[in-house]
Design an enzyme around this catalytic site. Structure first.
Site, PDB file in Angstrom:
ATOM      1  N   HIS A   1     -38.255  29.210  26.995  1.00  7.16           N
ATOM      2  CA  HIS A   1     -38.801  30.130  26.008  1.00  7.16           C
ATOM      3  C   HIS A   1     -38.323  31.537  26.312  1.00  7.16           C
ATOM      4  O   HIS A   1     -38.119  31.902  27.472  1.00  7.16           O
ATOM      5  CB  HIS A   1     -40.330  30.076  26.008  1.00  7.16           C
ATOM      6  CG  HIS A   1     -40.854  28.739  25.597  1.00  7.16           C
ATOM      7  ND1 HIS A   1     -41.077  28.410  24.281  1.00  7.16           N
ATOM      8  CD2 HIS A   1     -41.157  27.632  26.313  1.00  7.16           C
ATOM      9  CE1 HIS A   1     -41.512  27.163  24.214  1.00  7.16           C
ATOM     10  NE2 HIS A   1     -41.574  26.673  25.431  1.00  7.16           N
TER      11      HIS A   1
ATOM     12  N   LYS B   1     -20.049  22.848  50.538  1.00  7.60           N
ATOM     13  CA  LYS B   1     -18.711  22.439  50.969  1.00  7.60           C
ATOM     14  C   LYS B   1     -17.999  21.788  49.794  1.00  7.60           C
ATOM     15  O   LYS B   1     -18.597  21.561  48.744  1.00  7.60           O
ATOM     16  CB  LYS B   1     -18.790  21.458  52.132  1.00  7.60           C
ATOM     17  CG  LYS B   1     -19.483  20.138  51.795  1.00  7.60           C
ATOM     18  CD  LYS B   1     -19.567  19.233  53.009  1.00  7.60           C
ATOM     19  CE  LYS B   1     -20.257  17.915  52.673  1.00  7.60           C
ATOM     20  NZ  LYS B   1     -20.312  17.035  53.843  1.00  7.60           N
TER      21      LYS B   1
ATOM     22  N   LYS C   1     -26.840  27.674  37.475  1.00 11.31           N
ATOM     23  CA  LYS C   1     -25.491  28.139  37.133  1.00 11.31           C
ATOM     24  C   LYS C   1     -24.540  26.957  37.258  1.00 11.31           C
ATOM     25  O   LYS C   1     -24.805  26.003  37.993  1.00 11.31           O
ATOM     26  CB  LYS C   1     -25.043  29.254  38.080  1.00 11.31           C
ATOM     27  CG  LYS C   1     -25.868  30.515  37.969  1.00 11.31           C
ATOM     28  CD  LYS C   1     -25.365  31.563  38.933  1.00 11.31           C
ATOM     29  CE  LYS C   1     -26.231  32.823  38.823  1.00 11.31           C
ATOM     30  NZ  LYS C   1     -25.820  33.837  39.780  1.00 11.31           N
TER      31      LYS C   1
END
Length: 183
Positions: A112, A177, A160
């Site tokens: 929202h 890694k 992300k």
């Protein structure tokens, strides 16, 4: 401090969406959920397709998984949504070939707008590319792409994009890694 009156919230998804969701919840709950784990994969694919999912004949969805809106689900060959995954796919969720979303993971395509006092819904897709693995209890937020071959570690929170062949972990998830496949 500004007063927020959420009583004026308007669900932009509409009545049709709510009716389809109700029917879907009943159908999955009665005809798929009682089946043990990955038993009846063909039947579950049929049910998902009947509600609009685009799902390959080799894809697997466990009975205890919760798919919010099948029409927003694409699963390519040998992809898997495991036990107790919550796929909150108000927007598109796409699983590439040979990708896995493990037990208890949460795929969240909606939130929202907290800057608006009416908190309108906002959505964005989640793309999990070929050969990627989202491990147990991970959270994947909206507008995230998990790159080809990437691994999201158990209990990670991803907000992300994750680059191809990276291994990430933590909350928020950070690069750990590169994933190297040994022959």
């Amino acid at each position: 401090m500004e007063y927020v009156d959420v009583s004026k919230y308007d669900n932009k998804l509409g009545r049709k969406h709510q009716v389809v969701r109700l029917l879907w919840t009943i159908v999955w709950g009665v005809f798929a959920r009682p089946l043990p784990r990955s038993v009846g994969s063909g039947w579950k694919r049929f049910l998902l397709r009947a509600f609009g999912a685009k799902i390959d004949k080799t894809a697997v969805v466990y009975s205890s998984a919760i798919i919010y809106y099948p029409a927003n689900l694409i699963m390519e060959e040998y992809s898997c949504i495991s036990a107790k995954v919550y796929c909150y796919n108000v927007d598109l969720v796409r699983l590439g070939a040979n990708s896995t979303v493990s037990q208890g993971a949460y795929l969240c395509t909606a939130s929202h707008d907290i800057t608006n006092p009416l908190h309108p819904l906002k959505t964005a897709p989640i793309i999990i590319q070929d050969q990627a693995w989202v491990a147990t209890d991970a959270f994947i937020g909206m507008n995230v792409t998990i790159g080809q071959g990437a691994v999201v570690g158990a209990r990670s929170a991803v907000f992300k994009d994750v680059d191809s062949w990276d291994v990430v972990g933590g909350n928020p998830a950070k690069f750990l890694k590169k994933r190297i496949i040994k022959e």
